[in-house]
Design a protein around this motif. Structure first.
Motif, short mmCIF file in Angstrom:
data_model
loop_
_atom_site.label_atom_id
_atom_site.label_comp_id
_atom_site.label_asym_id
_atom_site.label_seq_id
_atom_site.Cartn_x
_atom_site.Cartn_y
_atom_site.Cartn_z
N LEU A 36 0.81 -1.22 0.00
CA LEU A 36 0.00 0.00 0.00
C LEU A 36 0.84 1.27 0.00
N ALA A 37 2.06 1.22 0.54
CA ALA A 37 2.94 2.39 0.52
C ALA A 37 3.34 2.72 -0.92
N GLU A 38 3.49 1.71 -1.74
CA GLU A 38 3.84 1.92 -3.14
C GLU A 38 2.62 2.29 -3.99
N LEU A 39 1.46 1.71 -3.68
CA LEU A 39 0.26 1.97 -4.48
C LEU A 39 -0.25 3.41 -4.35
N LYS A 40 -0.20 3.93 -3.13
CA LYS A 40 -0.70 5.29 -2.87
C LYS A 40 -2.10 5.50 -3.46
N LEU A 41 -3.00 4.61 -3.09
CA LEU A 41 -4.38 4.68 -3.58
C LEU A 41 -5.07 5.94 -3.09
N GLU A 42 -5.98 6.44 -3.90
CA GLU A 42 -6.80 7.60 -3.54
C GLU A 42 -8.16 7.12 -3.04
N PRO A 43 -8.72 7.82 -2.07
CA PRO A 43 -10.09 7.46 -1.66
C PRO A 43 -11.07 7.75 -2.79
N TYR A 44 -12.20 7.08 -2.74
CA TYR A 44 -13.23 7.33 -3.74
C TYR A 44 -14.05 8.56 -3.34
N TYR A 45 -14.21 9.44 -4.28
CA TYR A 45 -15.09 10.60 -4.11
C TYR A 45 -16.26 10.43 -5.08
N ALA A 46 -17.15 11.39 -5.13
CA ALA A 46 -18.42 11.27 -5.86
C ALA A 46 -18.27 10.79 -7.30
N GLY A 47 -17.42 11.42 -8.08
CA GLY A 47 -17.28 11.05 -9.50
C GLY A 47 -16.84 9.61 -9.69
N PRO A 48 -15.71 9.20 -9.08
CA PRO A 48 -15.28 7.81 -9.24
C PRO A 48 -16.26 6.79 -8.67
N VAL A 49 -16.95 7.14 -7.58
CA VAL A 49 -17.94 6.22 -7.02
C VAL A 49 -19.08 6.00 -8.02
N ALA A 50 -19.54 7.06 -8.64
CA ALA A 50 -20.62 6.94 -9.63
C ALA A 50 -20.17 6.11 -10.83
N PHE A 51 -18.94 6.35 -11.29
CA PHE A 51 -18.40 5.60 -12.42
C PHE A 51 -18.31 4.11 -12.08
N ARG A 52 -17.77 3.81 -10.90
CA ARG A 52 -17.66 2.40 -10.48
C ARG A 52 -19.04 1.76 -10.36
N ALA A 53 -20.00 2.46 -9.77
CA ALA A 53 -21.35 1.92 -9.62
C ALA A 53 -21.98 1.63 -10.98
N GLN A 54 -21.72 2.49 -11.95
CA GLN A 54 -22.26 2.28 -13.31
C GLN A 54 -21.64 1.01 -13.92
N LEU A 55 -20.33 0.84 -13.75
CA LEU A 55 -19.67 -0.37 -14.26
C LEU A 55 -20.22 -1.62 -13.57
N GLU A 56 -20.40 -1.54 -12.24
CA GLU A 56 -20.94 -2.68 -11.50
C GLU A 56 -22.34 -3.04 -11.97
N ALA A 57 -23.17 -2.03 -12.17
CA ALA A 57 -24.56 -2.25 -12.59
C ALA A 57 -24.63 -2.92 -13.96
N ASN A 58 -23.63 -2.67 -14.79
CA ASN A 58 -23.60 -3.24 -16.14
C ASN A 58 -22.69 -4.47 -16.24
N ASN A 59 -22.25 -4.99 -15.08
CA ASN A 59 -21.35 -6.15 -15.04
C ASN A 59 -20.12 -5.96 -15.93
N ARG A 60 -19.57 -4.77 -15.90
CA ARG A 60 -18.38 -4.44 -16.70
C ARG A 60 -17.15 -4.49 -15.81
N PHE A 61 -16.75 -5.69 -15.45
CA PHE A 61 -15.66 -5.87 -14.50
C PHE A 61 -14.29 -6.00 -15.16
N ASP A 62 -14.22 -5.71 -16.47
CA ASP A 62 -12.95 -5.79 -17.18
C ASP A 62 -12.11 -4.53 -17.00
N ASP A 63 -12.66 -3.48 -16.40
CA ASP A 63 -11.93 -2.24 -16.16
C ASP A 63 -10.84 -2.49 -15.11
N PRO A 64 -9.62 -1.94 -15.30
CA PRO A 64 -8.54 -2.13 -14.34
C PRO A 64 -8.88 -1.64 -12.92
#
Length: 189
Positions: A36-64
């Motif tokens: 995790l020290a190398e990844l330096k992940l960002e927390p999810y905020y409104a825009g990315p959460v909505a994008f992820r939810a849209q992918l999940e709803a459409n079963n589009r799990f091929d996104d990195p």
């Protein structure tokens, strides 16, 4: 069998927690480490959460964006290495959990509204070290007990070396006691 090692030991090789994790994982050739020290992940905020939810709803799990969740779901064992910080663990670990908590990969809801885990792991092992004692305030491990239940992981285990910042404490004895716990868990399989 694949082991996913989630390394939240942000102090790197100086970390007592990381030393215990390396001992637990010693001799295993099937370990995939997420540092995790190398990844330096960002927390999810409104825009990315909505994008992820849209992918999940459409079963589009091929996104990195779902790669971390897939690795978590497909592992046979999860090992979390996290020092005891502020009554739980480093914030980077919580952000990681946000990334692996993906509906349709690590969990889903049944038609009756019940949460059902989709992870393959048979157990989650949580390894930590702390300056004092975690007795009665083991909120980091308790959090991961809840996550394991949500994700369908039936067994959780805990190892800690405690009192490492207590003046006069025999730190080597504390680490040796944790190593005994590790040896016992390794013997159990």
């Amino acid at each position: 069998m694949t082991v996913l090692f989630v390394n939240a030991c942000l102090r790197g090789e100086e970390s007592h927690t990381l030393k215990l994790c390396r001992e637990y994982l010693e001799g295993r050739e099937d370990v995939k480490e997420v540092n995790l020290a190398e990844l330096k992940l960002e927390p999810y905020y409104a825009g990315p959460v909505a994008f992820r939810a849209q992918l999940e709803a459409n079963n589009r799990f091929d996104d990195p964006l779902f790669d971390l969740a897939k690795d978590f779901a497909e592992a046979d064992e999860i090992v979390i290495g996290a020092p005891y910080w502020d009554l739980s663990f480093p914030a980077a670990l919580k952000i990681y959990v946000e990334h692996v908590c993906a509906m349709g990969i690590t969990f889903h809801y049944t038609e009756q509204g019940a949460c059902e885990g989709l992870c393959k792991a048979g157990r989650l092992t949580y390894i930590t070290t702390c300056g004092g004692r975690v007795e009665g305030m083991n909120f980091g491990y308790e959090y991961f007990c809840g996550i394991a239940k949500m994700f369908g992981i039936p067994e959780t285990r805990f190892v800690a070396a405690e009192n490492l910042d207590v003046v006069g404490n025999d730190n080597e004895a504390s680490m040796a006691a944790a190593r005994q716990q590790i040896a016992k868990l390794r013997a159990e399989g």
